[in-house]
Design a protein around this motif. Structure first.
Motif, short mmCIF file in Angstrom:
data_model
loop_
_atom_site.label_atom_id
_atom_site.label_comp_id
_atom_site.label_asym_id
_atom_site.label_seq_id
_atom_site.Cartn_x
_atom_site.Cartn_y
_atom_site.Cartn_z
N ASN A 83 0.81 -1.21 0.00
CA ASN A 83 0.00 0.00 0.00
C ASN A 83 0.84 1.26 0.00
O ASN A 83 2.01 1.24 0.40
CB ASN A 83 -0.90 0.02 1.25
N ASP A 84 0.20 2.34 -0.37
CA ASP A 84 0.77 3.68 -0.23
C ASP A 84 0.76 3.98 1.27
O ASP A 84 -0.28 3.89 1.92
CB ASP A 84 -0.10 4.67 -0.99
N ILE A 85 1.91 4.32 1.84
CA ILE A 85 1.98 4.53 3.29
C ILE A 85 2.33 5.97 3.66
O ILE A 85 2.71 6.25 4.79
CB ILE A 85 2.98 3.55 3.95
N ARG A 86 2.14 6.90 2.73
CA ARG A 86 2.53 8.29 3.00
C ARG A 86 1.52 9.05 3.84
O ARG A 86 1.89 10.03 4.47
CB ARG A 86 2.74 9.05 1.68
N ASP A 87 0.27 8.64 3.86
CA ASP A 87 -0.76 9.41 4.57
C ASP A 87 -1.47 8.63 5.67
O ASP A 87 -2.60 8.93 6.01
CB ASP A 87 -1.80 9.92 3.57
N ILE A 88 -0.81 7.64 6.22
CA ILE A 88 -1.42 6.85 7.29
C ILE A 88 -1.32 7.63 8.60
O ILE A 88 -0.25 8.13 8.94
CB ILE A 88 -0.70 5.49 7.44
N PRO A 89 -2.43 7.74 9.35
CA PRO A 89 -2.35 8.41 10.66
C PRO A 89 -1.34 7.69 11.57
O PRO A 89 -1.17 6.48 11.49
CB PRO A 89 -3.77 8.28 11.23
N LEU A 90 -0.70 8.44 12.43
CA LEU A 90 0.36 7.91 13.29
C LEU A 90 -0.09 6.70 14.11
O LEU A 90 0.62 5.70 14.16
CB LEU A 90 0.90 9.00 14.22
N GLU A 91 -1.26 6.77 14.72
CA GLU A 91 -1.71 5.65 15.56
C GLU A 91 -1.95 4.38 14.73
O GLU A 91 -1.65 3.28 15.17
CB GLU A 91 -2.96 6.04 16.35
N THR A 92 -2.49 4.53 13.53
CA THR A 92 -2.70 3.39 12.63
C THR A 92 -1.35 2.82 12.21
O THR A 92 -1.15 1.60 12.20
CB THR A 92 -3.50 3.81 11.38
N PHE A 93 -0.42 3.70 11.89
CA PHE A 93 0.94 3.31 11.50
C PHE A 93 1.59 2.48 12.60
O PHE A 93 2.14 1.41 12.34
CB PHE A 93 1.75 4.59 11.21
N LYS A 94 1.48 2.96 13.83
CA LYS A 94 2.07 2.23 14.96
C LYS A 94 1.37 0.88 15.18
O LYS A 94 2.03 -0.11 15.46
CB LYS A 94 1.97 3.08 16.24
N ALA A 95 0.06 0.86 15.04
CA ALA A 95 -0.70 -0.38 15.24
C ALA A 95 -0.30 -1.45 14.23
O ALA A 95 -0.21 -2.63 14.56
CB ALA A 95 -2.19 -0.11 15.16
N ILE A 96 -0.04 -1.04 13.00
CA ILE A 96 0.36 -1.98 11.95
C ILE A 96 1.72 -2.59 12.27
O ILE A 96 1.97 -3.77 12.04
CB ILE A 96 0.39 -1.29 10.57
N LEU A 97 2.61 -1.78 12.81
CA LEU A 97 3.98 -2.23 13.06
C LEU A 97 4.21 -2.84 14.44
O LEU A 97 5.29 -3.36 14.71
CB LEU A 97 4.95 -1.06 12.86
N ASP A 98 3.23 -2.78 15.30
CA ASP A 98 3.39 -3.32 16.66
C ASP A 98 3.10 -4.82 16.65
O ASP A 98 1.95 -5.23 16.47
CB ASP A 98 2.45 -2.61 17.62
N PRO A 99 4.12 -5.65 16.85
CA PRO A 99 3.91 -7.10 16.80
C PRO A 99 3.05 -7.63 17.95
O PRO A 99 2.52 -8.73 17.88
CB PRO A 99 5.33 -7.68 16.87
N LYS A 100 2.88 -6.84 19.02
CA LYS A 100 2.10 -7.29 20.17
C LYS A 100 0.59 -7.18 19.93
O LYS A 100 -0.19 -7.84 20.59
CB LYS A 100 2.49 -6.49 21.42
N LEU A 101 0.21 -6.31 18.99
CA LEU A 101 -1.21 -6.11 18.72
C LEU A 101 -1.73 -7.15 17.74
O LEU A 101 -1.13 -7.39 16.70
CB LEU A 101 -1.46 -4.72 18.15
#
Length: 144
Positions: A83-101
């Motif tokens: 996907n295009d990842i230039r306009d992802i909100p910060l919290e969504t960005f973090k949620a995608i990259l957090d392996p614990k979630l």
């Protein structure tokens, strides 16, 4: 030699003061948040973001494959893309990259064979710090 160096410092002092280098607000980092984010985007600990999302972070085709169904011998041309990842909100960005979630499960139509085969989190697991995530996000959302 020491006197020569002191002369240089004394001569440069007005310039250094005019640059506000002695201010308490001076960020003494050797690298900016943008530069740090760019560096991490190009080379995190693991697979580079550029490999899948491209230099421009607009996303790209990662792979294509053909699937032949055992049920009806139909041939499906599938595309794995990012996907295009230039306009992802910060919290969504973090949620995608957090392996614990745990990522929410999506319902996929049975007829969409390719999506069914590809479904899942194809993102590699990164163990990035809060500062690193913020820096990458900052870089992506402020990219020229």
């Amino acid at each position: 030699m020491i006197k020569y160096t002191m002369k240089k410092i004394i001569l440069l002092l007005p310039i250094l003061i005019s640059l506000d280098l002695f201010s308490t607000n001076f960020d003494n980092s050797f690298i900016t948040k943008y530069e740090y984010g760019k560096m991490l985007y190009k080379n995190p600990r693991g697979i580079s973001c550029i490999v899948c999302h491209g230099k421009d972070a607009k996303g790209k085709v990662i792979s294509t494959f053909t699937h032949i169904s055992r049920i009806d011998d139909k041939e499906y041309k599938c595309v794995v893309s990012s996907n295009d990842i230039r306009d992802i909100p910060l919290e969504t960005f973090k949620a995608i990259l957090d392996p614990k979630l745990e990522k929410p499960k999506r319902k996929i139509d049975k007829k969409n064979i390719c999506e069914k085969l590809i479904y899942g989190n194809i993102m590699p697991t990164y163990f990035l710090t809060e500062e690193e995530l913020n820096s990458i996000h900052y870089y992506l959302t402020n990219k020229e």
